[in-house]
Design an enzyme around this catalytic site. Structure first.
Site, PDB file in Angstrom:
ATOM      1  N   LYS A 192       0.835  -1.220   0.000  1.00 24.31           N
ATOM      2  CA  LYS A 192       0.000   0.000   0.000  1.00 24.31           C
ATOM      3  C   LYS A 192       0.865   1.264   0.000  1.00 24.31           C
ATOM      4  O   LYS A 192       0.664   2.140  -0.825  1.00 24.31           O
ATOM      5  CB  LYS A 192      -0.919   0.061   1.235  1.00 24.31           C
ATOM      6  CG  LYS A 192      -1.954  -1.038   1.317  1.00 24.31           C
ATOM      7  CD  LYS A 192      -2.883  -0.829   2.498  1.00 24.31           C
ATOM      8  CE  LYS A 192      -2.151  -0.797   3.832  1.00 24.31           C
ATOM      9  NZ  LYS A 192      -1.533  -2.073   4.227  1.00 24.31           N
ATOM     10  N   ARG A 247      -9.687   1.565   8.202  1.00 21.90           N
ATOM     11  CA  ARG A 247      -9.150   0.270   8.587  1.00 21.90           C
ATOM     12  C   ARG A 247     -10.157  -0.559   9.388  1.00 21.90           C
ATOM     13  O   ARG A 247      -9.838  -1.649   9.830  1.00 21.90           O
ATOM     14  CB  ARG A 247      -7.901   0.478   9.430  1.00 21.90           C
ATOM     15  CG  ARG A 247      -6.655  -0.189   8.841  1.00 21.90           C
ATOM     16  CD  ARG A 247      -5.490   0.147   9.755  1.00 21.90           C
ATOM     17  NE  ARG A 247      -4.299  -0.569   9.458  1.00 21.90           N
ATOM     18  CZ  ARG A 247      -3.335  -0.155   8.645  1.00 21.90           C
ATOM     19  NH1 ARG A 247      -3.459   0.961   7.974  1.00 21.90           N
ATOM     20  NH2 ARG A 247      -2.234  -0.873   8.508  1.00 21.90           N
ATOM     21  N   ARG A 255      12.002  -5.906   5.267  1.00 20.95           N
ATOM     22  CA  ARG A 255      11.996  -4.475   5.612  1.00 20.95           C
ATOM     23  C   ARG A 255      12.548  -4.265   7.025  1.00 20.95           C
ATOM     24  O   ARG A 255      13.227  -3.267   7.285  1.00 20.95           O
ATOM     25  CB  ARG A 255      10.572  -3.914   5.510  1.00 20.95           C
ATOM     26  CG  ARG A 255      10.520  -2.427   5.848  1.00 20.95           C
ATOM     27  CD  ARG A 255       9.178  -1.813   5.544  1.00 20.95           C
ATOM     28  NE  ARG A 255       8.145  -2.296   6.445  1.00 20.95           N
ATOM     29  CZ  ARG A 255       6.854  -2.002   6.348  1.00 20.95           C
ATOM     30  NH1 ARG A 255       6.440  -1.236   5.341  1.00 20.95           N
ATOM     31  NH2 ARG A 255       5.989  -2.473   7.206  1.00 20.95           N
ATOM     32  N   ARG A 261      11.698  -1.259  11.766  1.00 18.10           N
ATOM     33  CA  ARG A 261      10.420  -0.793  12.333  1.00 18.10           C
ATOM     34  C   ARG A 261      10.002  -1.681  13.497  1.00 18.10           C
ATOM     35  O   ARG A 261      10.063  -2.909  13.406  1.00 18.10           O
ATOM     36  CB  ARG A 261       9.335  -0.822  11.243  1.00 18.10           C
ATOM     37  CG  ARG A 261       8.906   0.540  10.805  1.00 18.10           C
ATOM     38  CD  ARG A 261       8.000   0.484   9.623  1.00 18.10           C
ATOM     39  NE  ARG A 261       6.672  -0.056   9.920  1.00 18.10           N
ATOM     40  CZ  ARG A 261       5.653   0.007   9.084  1.00 18.10           C
ATOM     41  NH1 ARG A 261       5.802   0.610   7.914  1.00 18.10           N
ATOM     42  NH2 ARG A 261       4.493  -0.499   9.412  1.00 18.10           N
ATOM     43  N   ARG A 283      -0.618  -8.383  13.431  1.00 17.29           N
ATOM     44  CA  ARG A 283      -1.195  -7.389  12.509  1.00 17.29           C
ATOM     45  C   ARG A 283      -2.053  -8.077  11.445  1.00 17.29           C
ATOM     46  O   ARG A 283      -3.098  -7.557  11.057  1.00 17.29           O
ATOM     47  CB  ARG A 283      -0.080  -6.573  11.841  1.00 17.29           C
ATOM     48  CG  ARG A 283       0.519  -5.522  12.781  1.00 17.29           C
ATOM     49  CD  ARG A 283       1.898  -5.088  12.337  1.00 17.29           C
ATOM     50  NE  ARG A 283       1.926  -4.430  11.050  1.00 17.29           N
ATOM     51  CZ  ARG A 283       3.015  -4.318  10.297  1.00 17.29           C
ATOM     52  NH1 ARG A 283       4.162  -4.824  10.720  1.00 17.29           N
ATOM     53  NH2 ARG A 283       2.966  -3.699   9.146  1.00 17.29           N
TER      54      ARG A 283
HETATM   55  P1  B4P Z   1       3.741  -1.848   2.337  1.00 18.18           P
HETATM   56  O1  B4P Z   1       2.601  -2.787   2.190  1.00 18.18           O
HETATM   57  O2  B4P Z   1       3.780  -0.694   1.403  1.00 18.18           O
HETATM   58  O3  B4P Z   1       3.694  -1.536   3.875  1.00 18.18           O
HETATM   59  P2  B4P Z   1       2.907  -0.424   4.624  1.00 18.18           P
HETATM   60  O4  B4P Z   1       2.256   0.581   3.733  1.00 18.18           O
HETATM   61  O5  B4P Z   1       3.894   0.098   5.543  1.00 18.18           O
HETATM   62  O6  B4P Z   1       1.658  -1.149   5.283  1.00 18.18           O
HETATM   63  P3  B4P Z   1       1.447  -1.588   6.755  1.00 18.18           P
HETATM   64  O7  B4P Z   1       0.044  -2.058   6.822  1.00 18.18           O
HETATM   65  O8  B4P Z   1       2.524  -2.568   7.106  1.00 18.18           O
HETATM   66  O9  B4P Z   1       1.671  -0.320   7.690  1.00 18.18           O
HETATM   67  P4  B4P Z   1       0.875   1.040   7.945  1.00 18.18           P
HETATM   68  O10 B4P Z   1       1.899   2.095   7.880  1.00 18.18           O
HETATM   69  O11 B4P Z   1      -0.327   1.212   7.069  1.00 18.18           O
HETATM   70  O12 B4P Z   1       5.165  -2.496   2.089  1.00 18.18           O
HETATM   71  C1  B4P Z   1       5.716  -3.534   2.836  1.00 18.18           C
HETATM   72  C2  B4P Z   1       7.095  -3.949   2.315  1.00 18.18           C
HETATM   73  O13 B4P Z   1       6.939  -4.666   1.094  1.00 18.18           O
HETATM   74  C3  B4P Z   1       8.043  -2.794   2.004  1.00 18.18           C
HETATM   75  O14 B4P Z   1       9.301  -3.107   2.506  1.00 18.18           O
HETATM   76  C4  B4P Z   1       8.089  -2.721   0.493  1.00 18.18           C
HETATM   77  O15 B4P Z   1       9.334  -2.294  -0.003  1.00 18.18           O
HETATM   78  C5  B4P Z   1       7.814  -4.157   0.085  1.00 18.18           C
HETATM   79  N1  B4P Z   1       7.125  -4.262  -1.184  1.00 18.18           N
HETATM   80  C6  B4P Z   1       6.080  -3.509  -1.605  1.00 18.18           C
HETATM   81  N2  B4P Z   1       5.687  -3.894  -2.845  1.00 18.18           N
HETATM   82  C7  B4P Z   1       6.509  -4.945  -3.215  1.00 18.18           C
HETATM   83  C8  B4P Z   1       6.594  -5.795  -4.384  1.00 18.18           C
HETATM   84  N3  B4P Z   1       5.751  -5.659  -5.424  1.00 18.18           N
HETATM   85  N4  B4P Z   1       7.524  -6.780  -4.374  1.00 18.18           N
HETATM   86  C9  B4P Z   1       8.372  -6.927  -3.312  1.00 18.18           C
HETATM   87  N5  B4P Z   1       8.351  -6.165  -2.208  1.00 18.18           N
HETATM   88  C10 B4P Z   1       7.420  -5.175  -2.146  1.00 18.18           C
HETATM   89  O16 B4P Z   1       0.341   0.850   9.440  1.00 18.18           O
HETATM   90  C11 B4P Z   1       1.214   0.696  10.530  1.00 18.18           C
HETATM   91  C12 B4P Z   1       0.429   0.742  11.836  1.00 18.18           C
HETATM   92  O17 B4P Z   1      -0.160   2.073  12.033  1.00 18.18           O
HETATM   93  C13 B4P Z   1      -0.780  -0.197  11.968  1.00 18.18           C
HETATM   94  O18 B4P Z   1      -0.397  -1.496  12.414  1.00 18.18           O
HETATM   95  C14 B4P Z   1      -1.644   0.559  13.023  1.00 18.18           C
HETATM   96  O19 B4P Z   1      -1.157   0.337  14.330  1.00 18.18           O
HETATM   97  C15 B4P Z   1      -1.429   2.005  12.688  1.00 18.18           C
HETATM   98  N6  B4P Z   1      -2.491   2.525  11.784  1.00 18.18           N
HETATM   99  C16 B4P Z   1      -2.303   2.912  10.486  1.00 18.18           C
HETATM  100  N7  B4P Z   1      -3.477   3.317   9.961  1.00 18.18           N
HETATM  101  C17 B4P Z   1      -4.421   3.172  10.936  1.00 18.18           C
HETATM  102  C18 B4P Z   1      -5.837   3.407  10.993  1.00 18.18           C
HETATM  103  N8  B4P Z   1      -6.519   3.854   9.925  1.00 18.18           N
HETATM  104  N9  B4P Z   1      -6.484   3.151  12.160  1.00 18.18           N
HETATM  105  C19 B4P Z   1      -5.837   2.719  13.230  1.00 18.18           C
HETATM  106  N10 B4P Z   1      -4.506   2.449  13.249  1.00 18.18           N
HETATM  107  C20 B4P Z   1      -3.792   2.683  12.109  1.00 18.18           C
END
Ligand code: B4P
Length: 195
Positions: free
Chosen positions: A15, A94, A133, A139, A150
């Site tokens: 995402k 979410r 990552r 992280r 998660r």
């Molecule tokens: P991503 O999937 O991009 O990870 P993310 O955006 O950080 O999502 P995540 O759900 O983990 O965290 P978020 O910040 O939303 O990428 C993951 C990895 O995969 C990266 O290293 C990337 O390089 C790699 N990758 C991507 N595409 C690839 C491909 N095609 N091939 C290979 N590798 C690839 O949330 C974090 C925390 O914040 C949550 O747990 C929660 O506590 C809080 N939070 C966020 N939003 C919230 C909400 N709306 N309500 C309540 N809590 C919330």
């Protein structure tokens, strides 16, 4: 008119990666609730201290906090012409309560959502990506037990969000496995379905 999209998908589906790329392609702003929390944690703010309690355990930050944060952001972005507002919401809504709040915010500022795009990926693939990552970024929520937690929170609280948009006929699903560039191309193609 401008693109107004919600990006859904399990942790590690890509995402954050794709929201940034899509924002560049579509000329709109990506709003990542996770990034806003991490910036506040790094900056040592009150919001950051609160967010850390939850994010480090892989729990959702309370809705009251998250909803107010998103509302402030969207209200600050909307100008004289609501139709010109464009955004990609990455990681919000979410849970179904956040969907209801987003509906209310958008109604208040006078804009409609194009729809939701769900990036799909197998749990074992996302665990592998997130562990990779962890090696690079360190992280706090990328340890294997927290990642598994998660994924559980996602299945229980966030997966139903896709069902809400599906029932509204406003959901497209895109395979998140493959090269980053290929996934971006699939996402852009999928947006045609919103007309
Ligand atoms: P991503 O999937 O991009 O990870 P993310 O955006 O950080 O999502 P995540 O759900 O983990 O965290 P978020 O910040 O939303 O990428 C993951 C990895 O995969 C990266 O290293 C990337 O390089 C790699 N990758 C991507 N595409 C690839 C491909 N095609 N091939 C290979 N590798 C690839 O949330 C974090 C925390 O914040 C949550 O747990 C929660 O506590 C809080 N939070 C966020 N939003 C919230 C909400 N709306 N309500 C309540 N809590 C919330």
């Amino acid at each position: 008119m401008s693109a107004r999209i919600v990006l859904l998908g399990p942790p590690g589906a890509g995402k954050g990666t794709q929201a940034a790329r899509l924002a560049g392609e579509l000329g709109v702003e990506a709003i990542s609730t996770g990034d806003i929390f991490r910036a506040n944690i790094k900056g040592g703010t009150e919001l950051g201290r609160l967010a850390q309690e939850y994010t480090a355990k892989g729990e959702l930050v309370p809705d009251s906090v998250t909803n107010a944060m998103v509302k402030d952001k969207l209200v600050s972005m909307v100008g004289e012409e609501p139709n010109h507002l464009g955004f990609i919401l990455d990681g919000y809504p979410r849970n179904t309560a956040q969907v209801a709040e987003l509906d209310a915010i958008l109604e208040e500022i006078g804009v409609t959502l194009d729809g939701a795009v769900e990036i799909t990926a197998d749990p074992e693939v996302v665990i592998e990506r997130l562990l990779k990552r962890a090696d690079i970024e360190g992280r706090a929520d990328d340890t294997e037990p927290v990642i598994r937690h998660r994924l559980g929170v996602y299945a229980e609280q966030t997966a139903p969000v896709s069902g809400v948009y599906r029932d509204r006929e406003r959901l497209v699903q895109v395979d998140g496995i493959g090269d980053v560039e290929d996934v971006t191309a699939r996402l852009i193609k999928s947006l045609e379905q919103f007309g």
